[in-house]
Design a protein around this motif. Structure first.
Motif, PDB file in Angstrom:
ATOM      1  N   GLY A   1       3.894  19.993 -18.392  1.00  0.00           N
ATOM      2  CA  GLY A   1       2.690  20.648 -18.905  1.00  0.00           C
ATOM      3  C   GLY A   1       2.416  21.992 -18.273  1.00  0.00           C
ATOM      4  N   ILE A   2       3.161  22.341 -17.229  1.00  0.00           N
ATOM      5  CA  ILE A   2       2.993  23.627 -16.559  1.00  0.00           C
ATOM      6  C   ILE A   2       3.721  24.716 -17.344  1.00  0.00           C
ATOM      7  N   LEU A   3       3.061  25.838 -17.580  1.00  0.00           N
ATOM      8  CA  LEU A   3       3.715  26.963 -18.236  1.00  0.00           C
ATOM      9  C   LEU A   3       4.805  27.529 -17.324  1.00  0.00           C
ATOM     10  N   PRO A   4       5.916  27.994 -17.899  1.00  0.00           N
ATOM     11  CA  PRO A   4       7.009  28.532 -17.069  1.00  0.00           C
ATOM     12  C   PRO A   4       6.539  29.614 -16.093  1.00  0.00           C
ATOM     13  N   GLU A   5       5.623  30.469 -16.539  1.00  0.00           N
ATOM     14  CA  GLU A   5       5.177  31.560 -15.668  1.00  0.00           C
ATOM     15  C   GLU A   5       4.273  31.083 -14.526  1.00  0.00           C
ATOM     16  N   ASP A   6       3.800  29.833 -14.617  1.00  0.00           N
ATOM     17  CA  ASP A   6       2.931  29.293 -13.562  1.00  0.00           C
ATOM     18  C   ASP A   6       3.667  28.369 -12.606  1.00  0.00           C
ATOM     19  N   GLU A   7       4.947  28.128 -12.847  1.00  0.00           N
ATOM     20  CA  GLU A   7       5.706  27.255 -11.955  1.00  0.00           C
ATOM     21  C   GLU A   7       5.740  27.848 -10.542  1.00  0.00           C
ATOM     22  N   GLY A   8       5.549  26.976  -9.569  1.00  0.00           N
ATOM     23  CA  GLY A   8       5.486  27.429  -8.184  1.00  0.00           C
ATOM     24  C   GLY A   8       4.093  27.828  -7.745  1.00  0.00           C
ATOM     25  N   GLN A   9       3.147  27.875  -8.708  1.00  0.00           N
ATOM     26  CA  GLN A   9       1.776  28.252  -8.387  1.00  0.00           C
ATOM     27  C   GLN A   9       0.797  27.106  -8.614  1.00  0.00           C
ATOM     28  N   VAL A  10       1.351  25.932  -8.942  1.00  0.00           N
ATOM     29  CA  VAL A  10       0.542  24.718  -9.110  1.00  0.00           C
ATOM     30  C   VAL A  10       1.262  23.570  -8.409  1.00  0.00           C
ATOM     31  N   SER A  11       0.564  22.879  -7.513  1.00  0.00           N
ATOM     32  CA  SER A  11       1.158  21.759  -6.789  1.00  0.00           C
ATOM     33  C   SER A  11       0.209  20.565  -6.805  1.00  0.00           C
ATOM     34  N   LEU A  12       0.807  19.380  -6.671  1.00  0.00           N
ATOM     35  CA  LEU A  12       0.006  18.165  -6.601  1.00  0.00           C
ATOM     36  C   LEU A  12      -0.448  17.901  -5.173  1.00  0.00           C
ATOM     37  N   VAL A  13      -1.624  17.333  -5.062  1.00  0.00           N
ATOM     38  CA  VAL A  13      -2.114  16.809  -3.796  1.00  0.00           C
ATOM     39  C   VAL A  13      -2.181  15.299  -3.952  1.00  0.00           C
ATOM     40  N   GLY A  14      -1.650  14.554  -2.962  1.00  0.00           N
ATOM     41  CA  GLY A  14      -1.678  13.106  -3.097  1.00  0.00           C
ATOM     42  C   GLY A  14      -1.066  12.415  -1.900  1.00  0.00           C
ATOM     43  N   ASN A  15      -0.704  11.141  -2.091  1.00  0.00           N
ATOM     44  CA  ASN A  15      -0.217  10.317  -0.994  1.00  0.00           C
ATOM     45  C   ASN A  15       0.884   9.397  -1.506  1.00  0.00           C
ATOM     46  N   ALA A  16       1.945   9.224  -0.693  1.00  0.00           N
ATOM     47  CA  ALA A  16       3.059   8.362  -1.062  1.00  0.00           C
ATOM     48  C   ALA A  16       3.134   7.164  -0.131  1.00  0.00           C
ATOM     49  N   VAL A  17       3.381   5.974  -0.700  1.00  0.00           N
ATOM     50  CA  VAL A  17       3.508   4.749   0.100  1.00  0.00           C
ATOM     51  C   VAL A  17       4.617   3.872  -0.455  1.00  0.00           C
ATOM     52  N   PHE A  18       5.264   3.109   0.451  1.00  0.00           N
ATOM     53  CA  PHE A  18       6.183   2.067   0.035  1.00  0.00           C
ATOM     54  C   PHE A  18       5.392   0.861  -0.452  1.00  0.00           C
ATOM     55  N   ASP A  19       6.012   0.043  -1.314  1.00  0.00           N
ATOM     56  CA  ASP A  19       5.307  -1.134  -1.829  1.00  0.00           C
ATOM     57  C   ASP A  19       5.125  -2.210  -0.775  1.00  0.00           C
ATOM     58  N   GLU A  20       5.966  -2.194   0.277  1.00  0.00           N
ATOM     59  CA  GLU A  20       5.746  -3.037   1.444  1.00  0.00           C
ATOM     60  C   GLU A  20       6.457  -2.432   2.639  1.00  0.00           C
TER      61      GLU A  20
END
Length: 199
Positions: free
Chosen positions: A123-142
């Motif tokens: 969904g990111i426009l090609p000209e905006d790549e590198g200028q939009v990043s996700l904020v979040g958290n990663a976890v293992f299932d156990e």
């Protein structure tokens, strides 16, 4: 006797069409005319171009309407009071519909904390790549050693162009596979040392 017939003055009224952010400044506008005689209402039309100062998403953004032109069979009977005007428009944020990740393997440490890298944003426009990043958290299932699923849960966006995008419900989480390898434990019996690796 000679009579001069002056052209009738009409006032242009602009209305912009709301749309979704697409990285451009252009806005589609419709022009209505105040002052046209009823008999000529279908014979006089107006067109124009609309442009914003910036392409960014927002509400009530000013649109500069320029190059207003009259057309139609009765257009020569009228003259514009102004060839430019202003209006406003709402530019909605574009939707990020999904993302994908890659996850790092790690050595068993007793917790589910994980490291993941965002590999794509849909969904990111090609000209905006590198200028939009996700904020979040990663976890293992156990936390135990083995082949595991890493889940990244997005909580928001960051970056210079992040204000132009929003996350849909389908873009809140993404999964990847990674390993938790057994931790090695060194213990000694007398003068001999052994490495325990869970096997």
């Amino acid at each position: 006797r000679t009579f001069n017939v002056n052209r009738r003055i009409v006032t242009p009224l602009a209305a912009a069409k709301n749309r979704t952010y697409d990285g451009t400044n252009e806005v589609e506008v419709e022009i209505s005319l105040s002052g046209v005689l009823n008999a000529d209402s279908e014979e006089v039309k107006a067109s124009a171009s609309g442009i914003m100062a910036t392409p960014d998403a927002g509400t009530g953004k000013i649109v500069f309407v320029n190059e207003i032109l009259l057309s139609g069979d009765a257009a020569d009977n009228y003259i514009l009071s102004a060839e430019s005007t202003q209006t406003s428009v709402d530019i909605a944020r574009a939707e990020i519909t999904e993302f994908s990740i890659s996850a790092e393997d790690k050595v068993y440490d007793g917790n589910t904390a994980a490291k993941a890298e965002i590999t794509s944003l849909t969904g990111i426009l090609p000209e905006d790549e590198g200028q939009v990043s996700l904020v979040g958290n990663a976890v293992f299932d156990e936390a135990n050693a083995g082949e595991r699923t890493v889940t990244y849960t997005a909580s928001g966006l960051t970056g210079a162009k992040s204000g132009n995008y929003t996350l849909t419900d389908t873009a809140k989480t993404a999964d990847a596979q990674a390993k938790i390898t057994p931790a090695q434990v060194i213990f000694s019996i007398g003068a001999a040392s052994f490495i325990y690796d869970g096997k």
